[in-house]
Scaffold this active site. Structure first.
Site, short mmCIF file in Angstrom:
data_model
loop_
_atom_site.label_atom_id
_atom_site.label_comp_id
_atom_site.label_asym_id
_atom_site.label_seq_id
_atom_site.Cartn_x
_atom_site.Cartn_y
_atom_site.Cartn_z
N SER A 1 -5.80 59.45 -26.68
CA SER A 1 -6.61 59.08 -25.55
C SER A 1 -5.92 58.12 -24.56
O SER A 1 -6.39 57.99 -23.43
CB SER A 1 -7.88 58.39 -26.05
OG SER A 1 -7.58 57.20 -26.72
N SER B 1 -3.97 57.92 -30.87
CA SER B 1 -4.13 57.76 -29.42
C SER B 1 -3.05 56.95 -28.71
O SER B 1 -3.01 56.92 -27.48
CB SER B 1 -5.49 57.14 -29.10
OG SER B 1 -6.50 58.11 -29.19
N LYS C 1 -4.94 49.68 -20.79
CA LYS C 1 -5.87 50.78 -21.02
C LYS C 1 -7.28 50.29 -20.68
O LYS C 1 -7.63 49.14 -21.02
CB LYS C 1 -5.79 51.22 -22.48
CG LYS C 1 -6.61 52.47 -22.81
CD LYS C 1 -6.42 52.89 -24.28
CE LYS C 1 -7.19 54.16 -24.62
NZ LYS C 1 -7.01 54.57 -26.02
#
Lengths: 482, 477
Positions: free
Chosen positions: A149, A173, A74
């Site tokens: 997210s 997330s 990420k």
């Protein structure tokens, strides 16, 4: 299906090299990423150099279990030499000069970085639509969001353009995008994974974790990620443990808690049916169920949207255009430089949360909002402690709905915030939680099942999830076209 | 009309740790800009603070030294504001639960002793420096100082004059250097004072205060406060109300000028820093620190008065720094015959005068305490007169060397052979018949003249007391 477990076996048996593997995945990324936008940065040269090093290490007889297995990160994790944007224009030019603890752990394990994955800007969002680099599409239906997210990581794993990825979870997330993309993701107990080098959103809630196709893979990845780090004062000093050690334990006698608040009016249709079916599956595996109550969980969204923005408003103050990141090209004086750099560098959702956070911390409002929210947080944690008197793990849905359409909730922040209604309480309490696939709705979209463990019950949770995956195949299904 | 001044001080003391309060970067002064700022200090994305235990230990030390309450659990908060030399956009400080609360410091103002109460002392990080010169309209940022550990010590508004404020600042400076928590270097900014000043009618309600920022010398502190008092009284007497404000002192003009008023004061939006756990002070840690504390200046002053019989003034002077006090104690302990008063007189007299003339600190005195004691020993055993001792001291200061060697080389030994002194007295009496007659006629002054002649004839080497005795005996005979 290529799990990292199976890839590791191929590498160990010499049937494939890390370079070949990485080339294969890079080709898949090249083919599918333009459609999905799961990756924001790919650097084939860098990846292949790491792959060559991994192959050399294996040839020298110094390979670990996962040496040579590629992984996507990420874009919230600082990685030396990589653009690290956090989904923001603010960091569009930021090449990190150092590695996050998590990144150095994966490097030490010899796992090449496949690239950096898309995310909501500064991890603020539940759909990956707030990214400055455009939304990520859900591989099951590219007209839909992957959740957020960590939507880029979830979509990449779901589309099998990465065998595994890292994510971070502040209010859901990791788990919510895992649910919406039909993969398995785990948010560890707060303090198990170091936050050093993970760009802070809400420090008291943020926690990194693995995202993969199976619970077993998550266990193997957590073995790499977890561990004490003196550079993070909230990192917990515990003995290293093998998170895969109890995967094969039978579930006989397992007590599953079903919070009545999670099975109320809000849970309907296909999600309710799939979760119910999963409960029956667990009964067949020897588990018993007990109804538990989390009376304050209904307040978790409200508490979260005070605490997280408050911390974020302060955490994001360092992005001021002075030392790195975006600076407006044209300004009259210092204040003008600050205002324009931040106005131009941050997107709408980030600005909304900075404003909320600034407001709730303001003189005269602090007690009514921030202190009150912290009290709720304690009550929520107490609810869980009560519940664990009666059960070993808590089970429920991960998200109230399956993947929604791009743009569907983008203009309604409150509706968007409710995507995390089942996941947020876990962060507020600091507990571990995971999401695993448990079915599909009538539109063919994956449904996620959430497991919530007591503090440090990752091993137990992974055991429960793995046993479920041994008798189901939801996690093995792949979206068409990938 | 009568006015009473009310002053409280906030003093930022830089702690003596090798590394910064939340990172491993060095705190050494004077390095090239930004060479001592690591990724934590410059606040790269993702970095986190780790508390330096050495800073906490020094705060405990200070708290114990002033008899304060140590908060067994204390908390770091974030103080949020934007400034280019504040890399994170917030300063990590302690707001709601500081490490030290309460306690007091005794100060000496003239002959009077006064107690100043301490409100609190809290740990925090320093900011960097903005450099406005040499950048052609731009501002340079040096983050070497960012993250330097500070203990901010806040007093109650217990002082009533600039003199008292200076006495308090000096006593605090003595204490923090004494216990080793701060090096006390004013030029390098290790000890910086902010003064809160207001005036009121005696016994009336407190007036509105103005805060004078960043005073880094005791002289400026006194000048700034005195100016501020006159200015505030002038304003009120002219019918203008005082506005709460922050002001700066300009040493060139000797005036204070407004920096900002309360209206543009920041809302710092304090909240507990989620990156740092509350600090827990374990009892055994506190006890270990307590055991390592040296005897404190106040305790020594009391001992000097009761045990050594020194005056309050002498006791206070000798304990104005630990090096001075330790020096004095070494001299006292090394004297052949116990005589603290003699040691005190020499340390505060000859030695201090010489140090002042040469502008050097006692720590680097060319005459060590043991050597001074050996000199005083020669005074005690009668080898030297006071006058000769001063001569030897001068030689020791300028040329170095042991007192005995100097006495030998320069033939400064006091005559102790009474036969030789008697012979000289006889010669002097023979040559000064007029004085002898005057003495016998009852003129006491004539006796002193004779003593003077004898001393002159011995080149000052005779023991004046011995000359006195022998001369009196001769004249009586």
């Amino acid at each position: 299906m290529q799990t990292i477990k199976s890839i590791a076996t191929l590498l160990a048996e010499g049937k494939i090299s890390s370079v070949e593997l990485c080339q294969d995945y890079l080709a898949r990324i090249a083919a599918h990423n333009p459609n999905l936008n799961a990756f924001v940065t790919v650097d084939a040269e860098r990846t292949l150099a790491e792959a060559r090093a991994a192959d050399a290490r294996r040839a020298a007889g110094q390979a670990n279990l996962l040496t040579g297995v590629p992984i996507a990160h990420k874009d919230i994790f600082c990685a030396e030499g990589w653009l690290t944007t956090c989904g923001s224009k603010m960091l569009a030019n930021f090449v990190s000069p150092y590695d996050a603890h998590v990144i150095s752990q994966f490097k030490a394990a010899g796992m090449p970085t496949l690239g950096k994955t898309n995310m909501d800007e500064f991890a603020m969002g539940s759909s990956t639509e707030t990214s400055y680099y455009g939304p990520t599409k859900n591989p099951w239906d590219v007209a839909r969001v992957p959740g957020g997210s960590s939507g880029g990581s979830a979509a990449a794993v779901a589309a099998r353009i990465a065998p595994a990825a890292t994510g971070t979870d502040t209010g859901g997330s990791i788990r919510q995008p895992a649910a919406l993309c039909g993969i398995t993701g785990l948010k560890p107990t707060y303090g198990v994974v170091s936050r050093y080098g993970m760009i802070a959103f809400a420090s008291s809630l943020d926690q990194g974790g693995p995202m993969a196709t199976t619970a077993e893979d998550c266990a193997l990845l957590l073995n790499v990620m977890a561990g004490f780090d003196a550079r993070d004062s909230t990192s917990l000093e515990r003995n290293q443990e093998d998170y895969a050690r109890d995967l094969n334990k039978p579930l006989t006698g397992l007590r599953i808690g079903l919070p009545k608040e999670f099975f109320g009016a809000g849970l309907t249709g296909d999600t309710a049916t799939a979760v119910q079916a999963a409960i029956e599956q667990f009964s067949k595996l020897g588990a018993t169920t007990v109804e538990v109550s989390l009376p304050n969980s209904g307040l978790s969204v409200a508490a979260y949207y005070v605490i997280a923005p408050a911390e974020a408003s302060s955490n994001l103050s360092r992005f001021d255009g002075v030392r790195y990141g975006y600076r407006t090209p044209d300004y009259a004086d210092l204040t003008d430089m600050y205002e324009k750099s931040r106005a131009e560098g941050f997107g709408a959702e980030v600005k909304r949360r900075i404003m909320i956070g600034t407001y709730v911390l303001s003189h005269g409002y602090y007690d009514a909002y921030y202190l009150q929210a912290q009290k709720l947080r304690r009550l929520i944690a107490n609810d869980f402690a009560q519940a664990y008197q009666q059960c070993d793990v808590i089970l429920g849905p991960t998200a109230p709905t399956t993947a929604f359409k791009l743009g569907e909730k983008a203009d309604d922040p409150v509706e968007m915030y409710l995507s995390d209604i089942y996941t947020i309480a876990v962060n507020l309490a600091g507990l571990p939680g995971m999401s695993l696939p448990c079915g599909f709705d009538r539109q063919g979209l994956p449904i996620g099942l959430q497991l919530i463990g007591d503090y440090f019950a990752e091993v137990r949770m992974l055991n429960v999830a793995h046993q479920y995956q041994l008798v189901t195949d939801w996690h093995q299904r792949t979206p068409g076209g990938f | 009309m009568q006015w009473e001044t009310v002053i409280g001080l906030e003093v930022h003391t830089q702690l003596t740790t090798q590394s910064k309060i939340f990172s491993g970067a060095s705190t050494a002064f004077g390095a090239e800009p930004n060479t001592q700022a690591c990724q934590v200090d410059i606040a790269l994305p993702g970095v986190l603070p780790v508390l330096n235990k050495g800073a906490v230990e020094r705060a405990i030390r200070f708290g114990l030294a002033i008899g304060a309450r140590l908060n067994r659990i204390n908390v770091f908060d974030r103080k949020n504001y934007f400034y280019p030399d504040l890399p994170k956009g917030y300063q990590i400080s302690q707001f709601t639960l500081p490490i030290v609360e309460g306690g007091a410091l005794t100060i000496q103002v003239g002959d009077e002793e006064k107690t100043v109460r301490i409100t609190r002392a809290h740990l925090e990080e320093d900011a960097g420096k903005s450099l406005h010169e040499d950048f052609h309209g731009l501002t340079g940022i040096d983050l070497n100082r960012a993250g330097t550990p500070l203990l901010e010590i806040v007093s109650e508004p217990d002082m009533r004059s600039a003199k008292e404020a200076v006495a308090y600042a000096k006593a605090l400076h003595t204490l923090v250097t004494w216990i080793g928590t701060c090096d006390g270097n004013l030029q390098e900014g290790s000890f910086r004072c902010d003064a809160n000043v207001s005036v009121r009618r005696p016994g009336g309600p407190l007036g509105t205060r103005r805060e004078i920022k960043n005073l880094n010398s005791f002289r400026f502190l006194e000048q700034a406060i005195d100016y501020e008092i006159r200015w505030q009284i002038g304003e009120i007497e002219d019918g203008r109300a005082i506005q709460q404000a922050t002001v700066l002192f300009d040493p060139d003009s000797g005036e204070t000028r407004m920096m900002r008023t309360k209206e543009d004061a920041h809302d710092y939006r304090y909240f507990p820093d989620p990156d740092l756990l509350p600090v827990k002070l374990e009892e055994d840690w506190i006890e270990r620190v307590r055991a390592s504390l040296p005897e404190l200046p106040q305790a020594r002053q009391t001992r000097y008065r009761t045990e050594f019989g020194l005056s309050a003034y002498d006791a206070a002077t000798l304990t104005s720094s630990r090096t001075l006090s330790d020096y004095f104690e070494t001299v006292t302990a090394a004297l052949p015959k116990a005589d603290a008063k003699l040691a005190a007189n020499w340390v505060m007299g000859e030695l201090s005068a010489a140090l002042n003339r040469a502008e050097i600190d006692i720590a680097t005195s060319p005459i060590g305490a043991n050597r001074l004691a050996r000199l005083l020993g020669r005074l005690q055993d009668g080898t030297l007169s006071g006058k000769l001792a001063k001569q030897v001291f001068e030689a020791m200061w300028t040329e170095g060397g042991e007192p005995d060697a100097i006495i030998e080389a320069q033939g400064l030994k006091q005559m102790s052979d009474s036969g030789e002194v008697e012979r000289i007295i006889d010669t002097v009496l023979a040559a000064n018949q007029k004085s002898v007659e005057e003495f016998r006629a009852g003129k006491d002054k004539a006796f002193n003249a004779l003593v003077g002649q004898v001393m002159k004839a011995t080149k000052g080497k005779a023991n004046p007391a011995q000359v006195n005795d022998l001369l009196r005996a001769k004249l009586a005979g």
